[in-house]
Motif scaffolding. Structure first.
Motif, PDB file in Angstrom:
ATOM      1  N   LEU A 219       0.850  -1.190   0.000  1.00 13.77           N
ATOM      2  CA  LEU A 219       0.000   0.000   0.000  1.00 13.77           C
ATOM      3  C   LEU A 219       0.887   1.242   0.000  1.00 13.77           C
ATOM      4  O   LEU A 219       1.873   1.292   0.733  1.00 13.77           O
ATOM      5  CB  LEU A 219      -0.885   0.053   1.246  1.00 13.77           C
ATOM      6  CG  LEU A 219      -1.882  -1.072   1.481  1.00 13.77           C
ATOM      7  CD1 LEU A 219      -2.579  -0.868   2.815  1.00 13.77           C
ATOM      8  CD2 LEU A 219      -2.881  -1.138   0.362  1.00 13.77           C
ATOM      9  N   VAL A 220       0.487   2.222  -0.802  1.00 12.77           N
ATOM     10  CA  VAL A 220       1.160   3.520  -0.791  1.00 12.77           C
ATOM     11  C   VAL A 220       0.065   4.575  -0.610  1.00 12.77           C
ATOM     12  O   VAL A 220      -0.763   4.777  -1.495  1.00 12.77           O
ATOM     13  CB  VAL A 220       1.959   3.775  -2.085  1.00 12.77           C
ATOM     14  CG1 VAL A 220       2.593   5.165  -2.035  1.00 12.77           C
ATOM     15  CG2 VAL A 220       3.016   2.699  -2.294  1.00 12.77           C
ATOM     16  N   LEU A 221       0.041   5.181   0.563  1.00 11.55           N
ATOM     17  CA  LEU A 221      -0.937   6.229   0.884  1.00 11.55           C
ATOM     18  C   LEU A 221      -0.241   7.576   0.736  1.00 11.55           C
ATOM     19  O   LEU A 221       0.845   7.768   1.270  1.00 11.55           O
ATOM     20  CB  LEU A 221      -1.446   6.066   2.315  1.00 11.55           C
ATOM     21  CG  LEU A 221      -1.945   4.679   2.718  1.00 11.55           C
ATOM     22  CD1 LEU A 221      -2.288   4.648   4.204  1.00 11.55           C
ATOM     23  CD2 LEU A 221      -3.145   4.280   1.891  1.00 11.55           C
ATOM     24  N   LEU A 222      -0.887   8.503   0.030  1.00  6.52           N
ATOM     25  CA  LEU A 222      -0.320   9.835  -0.163  1.00  6.52           C
ATOM     26  C   LEU A 222      -1.253  10.856   0.440  1.00  6.52           C
ATOM     27  O   LEU A 222      -2.463  10.828   0.180  1.00  6.52           O
ATOM     28  CB  LEU A 222      -0.120  10.115  -1.648  1.00  6.52           C
ATOM     29  CG  LEU A 222       0.908   9.192  -2.279  1.00  6.52           C
ATOM     30  CD1 LEU A 222       0.204   8.141  -3.080  1.00  6.52           C
ATOM     31  CD2 LEU A 222       1.882   9.969  -3.088  1.00  6.52           C
ATOM     32  N   SER A 223      -0.718  11.742   1.268  1.00  3.47           N
ATOM     33  CA  SER A 223      -1.570  12.756   1.877  1.00  3.47           C
ATOM     34  C   SER A 223      -0.811  14.043   2.146  1.00  3.47           C
ATOM     35  O   SER A 223       0.415  14.064   2.185  1.00  3.47           O
ATOM     36  CB  SER A 223      -2.198  12.228   3.173  1.00  3.47           C
ATOM     37  OG  SER A 223      -1.213  11.883   4.117  1.00  3.47           O
ATOM     38  N   SER A 224      -1.589  15.098   2.317  1.00  9.58           N
ATOM     39  CA  SER A 224      -1.034  16.436   2.601  1.00  9.58           C
ATOM     40  C   SER A 224      -1.267  16.779   4.046  1.00  9.58           C
ATOM     41  O   SER A 224      -2.209  16.378   4.654  1.00  9.58           O
ATOM     42  CB  SER A 224      -1.704  17.485   1.735  1.00  9.58           C
ATOM     43  OG  SER A 224      -1.518  17.176   0.377  1.00  9.58           O
TER      44      SER A 224
END
Length: 182
Positions: free
Chosen positions: A177-182
């Motif tokens: 899993l690769v989660l991207l967030s700001s």
């Protein structure tokens, strides 16, 4: 039109297309690739406009070259309203579509309604996704955005349970899993 952006050096407020001559590979590209090839769970956290979406577009293409399935899910466009069950059925349907899985996830999900959301999601990964021929790296862009708070809370619980479950089911390491967030 998207093809025109491959040679447009003046891309503003949009991700740089994966095949663009203007994409500058960074150390983050190499680090992310090393991690997802090991089946890790990764959370990329950076301010808006730092190239996270460009990174996953490029990484997804690279993962497919490496022989992995690499679906990208964008919760903002899918999970802005609905019950928890509706949000997760939408998620599974999007995942099936990206992976080209012909499976009635709605029926599967609702048949297990007596089971908690996190347990159902984990079961789906074990019972459906692990039967794919190739390893999977799942990219989720804009994870943590307010528009999908209900989705995010239960998904984080799922991530913790997935990490725990990997100790007893090593096949789950085929799913990164690769989660991207700001």
């Amino acid at each position: 039109m998207a093809d025109a952006n491959n040679h447009n050096p003046f891309i503003v407020d949009d991700p740089v297309p994966s095949g663009s001559d203007m994409y500058v590979e960074r150390e983050a590209d190499r680090q992310l690739r090393d991690l997802y090839l090991k089946g890790e769970i990764v959370h990329v956290f950076a301010p808006p406009g730092m190239g996270k979406t460009s990174l996953i577009l490029r990484s997804s293409d690279r993962a497919m070259i490496d022989g992995l399935q690499a679906p990208m899910i964008h919760p903002l466009t899918l999970f802005d309203r609905g019950t928890v069950d509706e949000l997760y059925v939408t998620f599974l349907e999007a995942l099936n579509s990206e992976l080209r899985i012909e499976f009635n996830s709605r029926e599967w999900w609702m048949a297990r309604k007596e089971t908690g959301v996190t347990a159902r999601l984990l079961a789906y990964f074990e019972e459906v996704l692990l039967f794919q021929a190739r390893a999977i790296v799942l990219f989720i862009d804009e994870f943590g955005h307010r528009a999908s708070e209900v989705f995010n809370a239960t998904f984080l619980d799922f991530v913790h349970r997935l990490i725990e479950r990997r100790s007893s089911n090593s096949r789950l390491r085929r799913i990164s899993l690769v989660l991207l967030s700001s």
